[in-house]
Write a protein that holds these residues in place. Structure first.
Motif, PDB file in Angstrom:
ATOM      1  N   SER A  98       2.174  42.341 -42.049  1.00 28.16           N
ATOM      2  CA  SER A  98       1.133  42.999 -41.271  1.00 28.16           C
ATOM      3  C   SER A  98       0.495  41.927 -40.546  1.00 28.16           C
ATOM      4  N   LEU A  99      -0.161  42.410 -39.413  1.00 30.73           N
ATOM      5  CA  LEU A  99      -0.807  41.444 -38.583  1.00 30.73           C
ATOM      6  C   LEU A  99      -2.102  41.378 -38.855  1.00 30.73           C
ATOM      7  N   ARG A 100      -2.649  40.242 -38.923  1.00 30.77           N
ATOM      8  CA  ARG A 100      -4.182  40.087 -39.556  1.00 30.77           C
ATOM      9  C   ARG A 100      -4.943  40.322 -38.264  1.00 30.77           C
ATOM     10  N   VAL A 101      -5.836  41.315 -38.456  1.00 31.96           N
ATOM     11  CA  VAL A 101      -6.726  41.798 -37.161  1.00 31.96           C
ATOM     12  C   VAL A 101      -8.152  41.619 -37.700  1.00 31.96           C
ATOM     13  N   LEU A 102      -8.940  40.737 -36.983  1.00 34.10           N
ATOM     14  CA  LEU A 102     -10.206  40.652 -37.018  1.00 34.10           C
ATOM     15  C   LEU A 102     -11.096  41.517 -35.840  1.00 34.10           C
ATOM     16  N   LEU A 103     -11.819  42.713 -36.219  1.00 35.56           N
ATOM     17  CA  LEU A 103     -12.356  43.573 -35.317  1.00 35.56           C
ATOM     18  C   LEU A 103     -14.108  43.004 -35.355  1.00 35.56           C
TER      19      LEU A 103
ATOM     20  N   GLY B 195      -5.564  52.278 -42.364  1.00 34.21           N
ATOM     21  CA  GLY B 195      -4.383  52.951 -42.890  1.00 34.21           C
ATOM     22  C   GLY B 195      -3.141  52.422 -42.279  1.00 34.21           C
ATOM     23  N   ASP B 196      -2.996  51.860 -41.281  1.00 30.30           N
ATOM     24  CA  ASP B 196      -1.679  51.670 -40.717  1.00 30.30           C
ATOM     25  C   ASP B 196      -1.074  50.374 -41.258  1.00 30.30           C
ATOM     26  N   PRO B 197       0.002  50.266 -41.622  1.00 31.70           N
ATOM     27  CA  PRO B 197       0.679  49.306 -42.597  1.00 31.70           C
ATOM     28  C   PRO B 197       0.947  48.037 -41.724  1.00 31.70           C
ATOM     29  N   ARG B 198       0.966  48.319 -40.446  1.00 38.32           N
ATOM     30  CA  ARG B 198       1.273  47.335 -39.476  1.00 38.32           C
ATOM     31  C   ARG B 198       0.219  46.078 -39.485  1.00 38.32           C
ATOM     32  N   PHE B 199      -0.951  46.555 -39.814  1.00 35.07           N
ATOM     33  CA  PHE B 199      -2.225  45.827 -39.744  1.00 35.07           C
ATOM     34  C   PHE B 199      -2.832  45.599 -40.981  1.00 35.07           C
ATOM     35  N   ARG B 200      -3.432  44.472 -41.078  1.00 33.40           N
ATOM     36  CA  ARG B 200      -4.332  43.977 -42.077  1.00 33.40           C
ATOM     37  C   ARG B 200      -5.648  43.872 -41.535  1.00 33.40           C
ATOM     38  N   LEU B 201      -6.667  44.786 -41.726  1.00 34.12           N
ATOM     39  CA  LEU B 201      -7.889  44.762 -40.828  1.00 34.12           C
ATOM     40  C   LEU B 201      -9.176  44.104 -41.674  1.00 34.12           C
ATOM     41  N   THR B 202      -9.834  43.245 -40.926  1.00 36.98           N
ATOM     42  CA  THR B 202     -10.929  42.786 -41.156  1.00 36.98           C
ATOM     43  C   THR B 202     -12.254  43.100 -40.521  1.00 36.98           C
TER      44      THR B 202
ATOM     45  N   SER C 113     -23.983  48.102 -42.253  1.00 33.71           N
ATOM     46  CA  SER C 113     -23.386  49.121 -41.584  1.00 33.71           C
ATOM     47  C   SER C 113     -21.927  48.784 -41.477  1.00 33.71           C
ATOM     48  N   LEU C 114     -21.660  47.598 -41.846  1.00 37.55           N
ATOM     49  CA  LEU C 114     -19.972  47.534 -42.133  1.00 37.55           C
ATOM     50  C   LEU C 114     -19.452  47.982 -43.421  1.00 37.55           C
ATOM     51  N   ALA C 115     -20.335  48.020 -44.382  1.00 36.21           N
ATOM     52  CA  ALA C 115     -20.012  48.623 -45.514  1.00 36.21           C
ATOM     53  C   ALA C 115     -19.970  50.389 -45.353  1.00 36.21           C
ATOM     54  N   ALA C 116     -20.948  50.855 -44.655  1.00 34.42           N
ATOM     55  CA  ALA C 116     -20.891  52.271 -44.321  1.00 34.42           C
ATOM     56  C   ALA C 116     -19.693  52.826 -43.664  1.00 34.42           C
ATOM     57  N   LEU C 117     -19.218  51.706 -42.655  1.00 34.20           N
ATOM     58  CA  LEU C 117     -18.048  52.189 -42.010  1.00 34.20           C
ATOM     59  C   LEU C 117     -16.811  52.087 -42.809  1.00 34.20           C
TER      60      LEU C 117
ATOM     61  N   LEU D  76     -13.832  54.940 -43.912  1.00 34.48           N
ATOM     62  CA  LEU D  76     -12.283  54.885 -43.479  1.00 34.48           C
ATOM     63  C   LEU D  76     -11.643  55.255 -44.371  1.00 34.48           C
ATOM     64  N   GLY D  77     -12.007  55.057 -45.892  1.00 35.30           N
ATOM     65  CA  GLY D  77     -11.382  55.126 -46.968  1.00 35.30           C
ATOM     66  C   GLY D  77      -9.953  54.568 -47.158  1.00 35.30           C
ATOM     67  N   ASP D  78     -10.021  53.375 -46.661  1.00 33.74           N
ATOM     68  CA  ASP D  78      -8.839  52.355 -47.027  1.00 33.74           C
ATOM     69  C   ASP D  78      -9.156  51.203 -47.774  1.00 33.74           C
ATOM     70  N   PRO D  79      -9.013  51.061 -49.255  1.00 35.79           N
ATOM     71  CA  PRO D  79      -9.323  50.018 -49.640  1.00 35.79           C
ATOM     72  C   PRO D  79      -8.792  48.537 -49.348  1.00 35.79           C
ATOM     73  N   ALA D  80      -7.825  48.672 -48.426  1.00 34.65           N
ATOM     74  CA  ALA D  80      -7.267  47.284 -48.022  1.00 34.65           C
ATOM     75  C   ALA D  80      -8.107  46.705 -46.959  1.00 34.65           C
ATOM     76  N   VAL D  81      -9.012  47.515 -46.350  1.00 36.76           N
ATOM     77  CA  VAL D  81      -9.824  46.892 -45.044  1.00 36.76           C
ATOM     78  C   VAL D  81     -10.782  45.944 -45.878  1.00 36.76           C
ATOM     79  N   GLN D  82     -10.999  44.833 -45.010  1.00 34.94           N
ATOM     80  CA  GLN D  82     -11.956  43.697 -45.802  1.00 34.94           C
ATOM     81  C   GLN D  82     -13.337  43.908 -44.655  1.00 34.94           C
ATOM     82  N   MET D  83     -14.479  43.053 -45.197  1.00 36.63           N
ATOM     83  CA  MET D  83     -15.531  42.794 -44.413  1.00 36.63           C
ATOM     84  C   MET D  83     -15.843  41.307 -44.314  1.00 36.63           C
ATOM     85  N   ALA D  84     -16.492  41.349 -43.103  1.00 41.12           N
ATOM     86  CA  ALA D  84     -16.874  39.888 -42.908  1.00 41.12           C
ATOM     87  C   ALA D  84     -18.270  39.903 -41.944  1.00 41.12           C
TER      88      ALA D  84
END
Length: 296
Positions: free
Chosen positions: A2-7, A24-31, A39-43, A47-55
Motif C-alpha cells: 500500500s502507498l503511504r499517503v499523508l493527507l 478503505g481502499d487497500p491500495r493506500f495506507r492513509l494518515t 476534528s481528526l478524531a471525528a473524521l 470513515l469507519g476504517d480502523p487502519a486510518v491513522q491520525m497525526a
C-alpha cells in the motif's frame, strides 16, 4: 504494498472528501493530518476504517521536515489552504524527506511560482504537482479538450457559480475575500492590464440558467497566456447562486476599493456562517450592515 499517503488539512471541506475516497481502499495506507486532534478524531470515526491513522501537524510550525520524516509518507496531499498566504515549506519538506507532493492550491502566485522547485524535484526523482483543483487543473483540461475545435484560440472567458448549499470552508472563503476589491492583473488585448476582484460583474448564461459573476484572481490568469500563446484575452469570473449574496459581496468589494474595509479576509469564518443563514432577504441586510461595522 500500500502507498503511504499523508493527507494534510484532512478535516477541511476538500480534505475530508479526499479522505472518504481513499479510506478503505487497500491500495493506500492513509494518515489524516491537521492542527486539531478533535476534528481528526471525528473524521476518523466517520470513515469507519480502523487502519486510518491520525497525526496532529501544523505546517507553519518549526520542525516540519522532522515531523514528515517520522511519518514516512510516500505521497503528501496538501489540502490546508488558503494558499494565497503560504510559502513552499510543505513541498520543500517533502523533497527533504523523499516524498512525492501534490496540493489543491488555487492561489495565483503560489501555483505560478512552484516552478522554482522543479529542478530540485527532478534531481530528487520526486513528483511535485501544484494546482490540482478546479483551477487550473480542470479548467486547463477543458481548454485542451476544446482546442481541436478551433482554427485559432484568441479569447478564454470561463466562469463558475456553485449552489448556495455547496459546502465551503473558511480557507476557500478567505481566499476569495482576500482579492475582493483589490487590483488584479488581466491579459487583455495581448498585454497586461488591471481589473478589480469581484468587479466587472456581468450576466453569465449557464446550462442551468443565468447568474451574475465577477472577476476572480486565479492561477489561470497567470498561466493561460503562456500556455496558449495565441490568446489575447483571459478572464475568469465566479458568482453565487443567490443574487443578494453576490451583490453583497460586490458591495463589500467596493468598500475595500474605497479603503473603508482594510482586511476583509480575516472575517471569513463569520461571513461564511452568515452566507449559510441567507435563505431569506433579512439575513442579507444583516450582512450588509455588518460589513459596514467591520470597517470601523
Amino acid at each position: 504494498m500500500s502507498l503511504r499517503v499523508l493527507l494534510i488539512g484532512a478535516s477541511g471541506v476538500f480534505g475530508s472528501r479526499i479522505a472518504r475516497q481513499l479510506a478503505g481502499d487497500p491500495r493506500f495506507r492513509l494518515t489524516l493530518a491537521g492542527r486539531q486532534s478533535t476534528s481528526l478524531a471525528a473524521l476518523g470515526e466517520s470513515l469507519g476504517d480502523p487502519a486510518v491513522q491520525m497525526a496532529v501537524l501544523d505546517v507553519a510550525a518549526i520542525g516540519l521536515v522532522e515531523a514528515l520524516t517520522a511519518l514516512r509518507p510516500q505521497l503528501v496531499i496538501h489540502a490546508a489552504g488558503p494558499f494565497q498566504v503560504q510559502d513552499y515549506r510543505v513541498a520543500e519538506a517533502c523533497l527533504a524527506c523523499g516524498s512525492d507532493y501534490i496540493d489543491l492550491a488555487d492561489g495565483r502566485d503560489f501555483v505560478a511560482g512552484i516552478g522554482r522547485l522543479d529542478a530540485r524535484a527532478r534531481a530528487a526523482g520526486r513528483l511535485l504537482i501544484s494546482g490540482a483543483s478546479t483551477l487550473p487543473a480542470f479548467s486547463s483540461a477543458v481548454v485542451d479538450a476544446l482546442l481541436p475545435r478551433f482554427s485559432a484560440l484568441k479569447t478564454i472567458h470561463h466562469a463558475i457559480s456553485p449552489g448556495n448549499r455547496t459546502p465551503r470552508g473558511d480557507a476557500t472563503v478567505a481566499a476569495i475575500l482576500g482579492y475582493c476589491g483589490r487590483p488584479l492583473r488581466l491579459w487583455r488585448d495581448g498585454r497586461w492590464q488591471w481589473g478589480r476582484g469581484w468587479m466587472s460583474t456581468r450576466r453569465q448564461v449557464f446550462p442551468f440558467g443565468g447568474r451574475w459573476v465577477g472577476l476572480c484572481d486565479v492561477p489561470d490568469l497567470e498561466l493561460f497566456p503562456s500556455r496558449y500563446p495565441a490568446v489575447r484575452e483571459v478572464a475568469f469570473r465566479a458568482g453565487l447562486e443567490l443574487r443578494r449574496l453576490h451583490f453583497g459581496m460586490l458591495a463589500a468589494a467596493w468598500l475595500v476599493r474605497l479603503g473603508v474595509i482594510r482586511d476583509l479576509a480575516r472575517h471569513a469564518p463569520r461571513l461564511r456562517r452568515m452566507s449559510e443563514w441567507v435563505l431569506g432577504a433579512g439575513a442579507m441586510w444583516a450582512a450588509w450592515w455588518w460589513s459596514w461595522l467591520v470597517a470601523i
